[in-house]
Design a protein around this motif. Sequence first.
Motif, PDB file in Angstrom:
ATOM      1  N   GLU A  58       0.832  -1.205   0.000  1.00 54.43           N
ATOM      2  CA  GLU A  58       0.000   0.000   0.000  1.00 54.43           C
ATOM      3  C   GLU A  58       0.870   1.261   0.000  1.00 54.43           C
ATOM      4  O   GLU A  58       0.551   2.244  -0.669  1.00 54.43           O
ATOM      5  N   ILE A  59       1.961   1.214   0.729  1.00 58.10           N
ATOM      6  CA  ILE A  59       2.861   2.357   0.782  1.00 58.10           C
ATOM      7  C   ILE A  59       3.540   2.552  -0.570  1.00 58.10           C
ATOM      8  O   ILE A  59       3.631   3.672  -1.076  1.00 58.10           O
ATOM      9  N   VAL A  60       3.989   1.460  -1.178  1.00 62.90           N
ATOM     10  CA  VAL A  60       4.614   1.546  -2.500  1.00 62.90           C
ATOM     11  C   VAL A  60       3.604   2.077  -3.516  1.00 62.90           C
ATOM     12  O   VAL A  60       3.928   2.933  -4.338  1.00 62.90           O
ATOM     13  N   GLN A  61       2.380   1.615  -3.442  1.00 62.83           N
ATOM     14  CA  GLN A  61       1.337   2.086  -4.342  1.00 62.83           C
ATOM     15  C   GLN A  61       1.101   3.591  -4.172  1.00 62.83           C
ATOM     16  O   GLN A  61       0.955   4.319  -5.150  1.00 62.83           O
ATOM     17  N   ASP A  62       1.070   4.059  -2.935  1.00 61.62           N
ATOM     18  CA  ASP A  62       0.901   5.493  -2.675  1.00 61.62           C
ATOM     19  C   ASP A  62       2.043   6.299  -3.277  1.00 61.62           C
ATOM     20  O   ASP A  62       1.826   7.363  -3.864  1.00 61.62           O
ATOM     21  N   ILE A  63       3.263   5.804  -3.137  1.00 58.62           N
ATOM     22  CA  ILE A  63       4.426   6.518  -3.667  1.00 58.62           C
ATOM     23  C   ILE A  63       4.358   6.591  -5.185  1.00 58.62           C
ATOM     24  O   ILE A  63       4.529   7.662  -5.775  1.00 58.62           O
ATOM     25  N   LEU A  64       4.099   5.459  -5.812  1.00 60.11           N
ATOM     26  CA  LEU A  64       4.097   5.410  -7.274  1.00 60.11           C
ATOM     27  C   LEU A  64       2.902   6.126  -7.895  1.00 60.11           C
ATOM     28  O   LEU A  64       2.940   6.469  -9.077  1.00 60.11           O
ATOM     29  N   SER A  65       1.871   6.388  -7.112  1.00 60.95           N
ATOM     30  CA  SER A  65       0.687   7.072  -7.642  1.00 60.95           C
ATOM     31  C   SER A  65       0.751   8.595  -7.486  1.00 60.95           C
ATOM     32  O   SER A  65      -0.180   9.285  -7.908  1.00 60.95           O
ATOM     33  N   VAL A  66       1.820   9.118  -6.912  1.00 60.30           N
ATOM     34  CA  VAL A  66       1.945  10.567  -6.743  1.00 60.30           C
ATOM     35  C   VAL A  66       2.038  11.233  -8.115  1.00 60.30           C
ATOM     36  O   VAL A  66       2.843  10.839  -8.956  1.00 60.30           O
ATOM     37  N   LYS A  67       1.209  12.231  -8.338  1.00 60.38           N
ATOM     38  CA  LYS A  67       1.239  12.997  -9.579  1.00 60.38           C
ATOM     39  C   LYS A  67       2.116  14.220  -9.378  1.00 60.38           C
ATOM     40  O   LYS A  67       2.105  14.840  -8.304  1.00 60.38           O
TER      41      LYS A  67
END
Length: 98
Positions: A58-67
């Motif tokens: 979930e943390i990796v997903q949050d990081i990679l989803s930053v615009k």
Amino acid sequence: MEDGYDYSNFRTKVQPALQSKLEEFRLLGLHSVSEDSLWEFLMKKKWKKAKDDVNLFEIVQDILSVKASDFMSFTTIESYKTIEFSFADENELKELLK
């Protein structure tokens, strides 16, 4: 941060994801973004409301989803919060308000 999970425990584990996002930003022309400023954005914006339990994916997903646009908006607003306005005399204020 509110009661909940301490995301800083994952920082070293998600280092590759942070570096990947920084490389993406550099490709978009954002060369001055640091890992610390990206982490600050995540802590203050994405993870403002901490969960009780969080998974690594979930943390990796949050990081990679930053615009990039969201990051730049956050940075702009944060910089406005730190600016102090002071005028040496009343004439400077009147000039500004013309």
